[in-house]
Design an enzyme around this catalytic site. Structure first.
Site, PDB file in Angstrom:
ATOM      1  N   HIS A  25      81.918   2.126  97.353  1.00 55.82           N
ATOM      2  CA  HIS A  25      81.094   1.031  96.817  1.00 55.82           C
ATOM      3  C   HIS A  25      81.163   1.052  95.291  1.00 55.82           C
ATOM      4  CE1 HIS A  25      78.265   4.391  96.771  1.00 55.82           C
ATOM      5  NE2 HIS A  25      77.385   3.700  96.074  1.00 55.82           N
ATOM      6  N   HIS A  53      79.025   1.430  92.730  1.00 55.16           N
ATOM      7  CA  HIS A  53      78.161   2.137  91.773  1.00 55.16           C
ATOM      8  C   HIS A  53      78.973   3.069  90.866  1.00 55.16           C
ATOM      9  CE1 HIS A  53      74.309   1.409  94.331  1.00 55.16           C
ATOM     10  NE2 HIS A  53      74.528   0.438  93.462  1.00 55.16           N
ATOM     11  N   ASP A  74      78.551   5.934  89.656  1.00 60.31           N
ATOM     12  CA  ASP A  74      78.729   7.344  90.010  1.00 60.31           C
ATOM     13  C   ASP A  74      79.730   7.532  91.167  1.00 60.31           C
ATOM     14  OD1 ASP A  74      76.565   6.142  91.554  1.00 60.31           O
ATOM     15  OD2 ASP A  74      76.245   8.111  92.424  1.00 60.31           O
ATOM     16  N   HIS A  75      80.392   6.446  91.561  1.00 62.82           N
ATOM     17  CA  HIS A  75      81.456   6.533  92.567  1.00 62.82           C
ATOM     18  C   HIS A  75      82.793   6.002  92.057  1.00 62.82           C
ATOM     19  CE1 HIS A  75      78.664   7.690  95.849  1.00 62.82           C
ATOM     20  NE2 HIS A  75      77.822   7.219  94.957  1.00 62.82           N
ATOM     21  N   HIS A 113      73.079  -0.589 101.251  1.00 61.20           N
ATOM     22  CA  HIS A 113      72.942   0.102  99.961  1.00 61.20           C
ATOM     23  C   HIS A 113      73.516  -0.816  98.870  1.00 61.20           C
ATOM     24  CE1 HIS A 113      72.836   3.371  97.058  1.00 61.20           C
ATOM     25  NE2 HIS A 113      74.136   3.265  96.858  1.00 61.20           N
ATOM     26  N   ASP A 138      77.210   6.238  99.908  1.00 59.39           N
ATOM     27  CA  ASP A 138      75.746   6.339  99.869  1.00 59.39           C
ATOM     28  C   ASP A 138      75.091   5.586 101.014  1.00 59.39           C
ATOM     29  OD1 ASP A 138      76.177   7.749  97.554  1.00 59.39           O
ATOM     30  OD2 ASP A 138      75.309   6.252  96.206  1.00 59.39           O
ATOM     31  N   HIS A 188      76.603  12.411  98.032  1.00 58.43           N
ATOM     32  CA  HIS A 188      75.694  13.248  97.228  1.00 58.43           C
ATOM     33  C   HIS A 188      75.235  14.483  98.004  1.00 58.43           C
ATOM     34  CE1 HIS A 188      74.806  10.342  93.908  1.00 58.43           C
ATOM     35  NE2 HIS A 188      75.136   9.456  94.831  1.00 58.43           N
TER      36      HIS A 188
END
Ligand SMILES: [Zn+2]
Ligand SMILES: [Zn+2]
Length: 249
Positions: A52, A54, A56-57, A110, A127, A165
């Site tokens: 996805h 975001h 942090d990905h 999400h 996530d 995570h």
């Protein structure tokens, strides 16, 4: 198939997947630790896979693409939000990696475009599904997220879960408030705490273990329903209430 776990940022995991002479990086939060792991192993990724959009990905996408010339593969419904994306995939397109047929599951909730890659019994869930938890519904609602989680729950029990995570211990503390009588959950938490005390990942999990212990996959549980006062509610309503309580936990 070999899979390496690469801790990134505070609590993210990127993954290196190797089959034959092909390598892919899943969800590189940042380039440096991923590059270090690749150097150590002597692997060169031909692909970067994103679950996805975001940051942090996808934060390492452009730097790793520049370093290795890797092709970036991500959600077809979210190509506008994935830095450097080359190939959008969805449930109909599927994908192929090193001769393996890769199943793409569209799992919105999400984020609207979220996908899970399933490669030979290994599911990279980003996530959407966590060990003992699930993602927040930033771009969806309970019916949408429950439908997505139900797709994952329908995978074979032995399917290994690689999520985005290391949230397992705190997820488990919440899970015990929702289903304190679940013996499998209590036993799992002892193992999770022991692993974390040694600094070890709690990943991978399996779909079978999640179905036994993850409160977000257990709306049929009589104990959960009774505790929430939702004995006769729909699975979606029970899931939505568990998610609401986690948001406020
Ligand atoms: Zn996310
Ligand atoms: Zn994340």
């Amino acid at each position: 198939m070999q899979i390496e776990i690469v801790p990134c940022l505070a609590d993210n995991y990127a993954y290196l997947v190797k089959s034959g002479d092909q390598c892919a990086v899943v969800d590189p939060s940042e380039a440096a630790p991923v590059k270090a792991a690749l150097d150590r192993l002597g692997w060169r990724p031909a692909f970067i896979l994103n679950t996805h959009h975001h940051i942090d990905h996808v934060g390492g996408n452009l730097e790793l693409k520049a370093l290795y010339g890797a092709e970036i593969v991500g959600p077809g419904k979210d190509t506008g939000r994935i830095p450097g994306i080359d190939t959008g995939v969805d449930e109909h397109s599927g994908w192929e990696f090193a001769g393996h047929e890769v199943r793409i599951l569209e799992v919105p909730g999400h984020t609207r475009g979220a996908i899970t890659f399933v490669i030979e019994g290994h599911a990279f869930t980003g996530d959407t599904l966590f060990a003992l938890g699930c993602g927040r519904m930033f771009e969806g609602d309970a019916p949408m997220m429950w439908n997505s989680l139900s797709k994952l729950a329908a995978l074979p029990d032995a399917t290994k879960i690689y999520c985005g995570h290391e949230y397992t211990e705190s997820n488990g503390r919440f899970a015990l408030t929702i289903e304190p009588g679940n013996a499998a959950l209590k036993a799992r938490m002892i193992e999770v705490k022991a692993a974390r005390a040694k600094g070890q990942p709690t990943i991978p999990s399996t779909i079978g273990l999640e179905k036994q212990t993850n409160p977000f996959l257990r709306p049929e549980s009589a104990e959960i329903r009774k505790g929430l006062g939702l004995e006769n509610a729909s699975d979606t309503a029970v899931f939505g209430e568990v998610r609401r309580r986690k948001d406020n936990f």
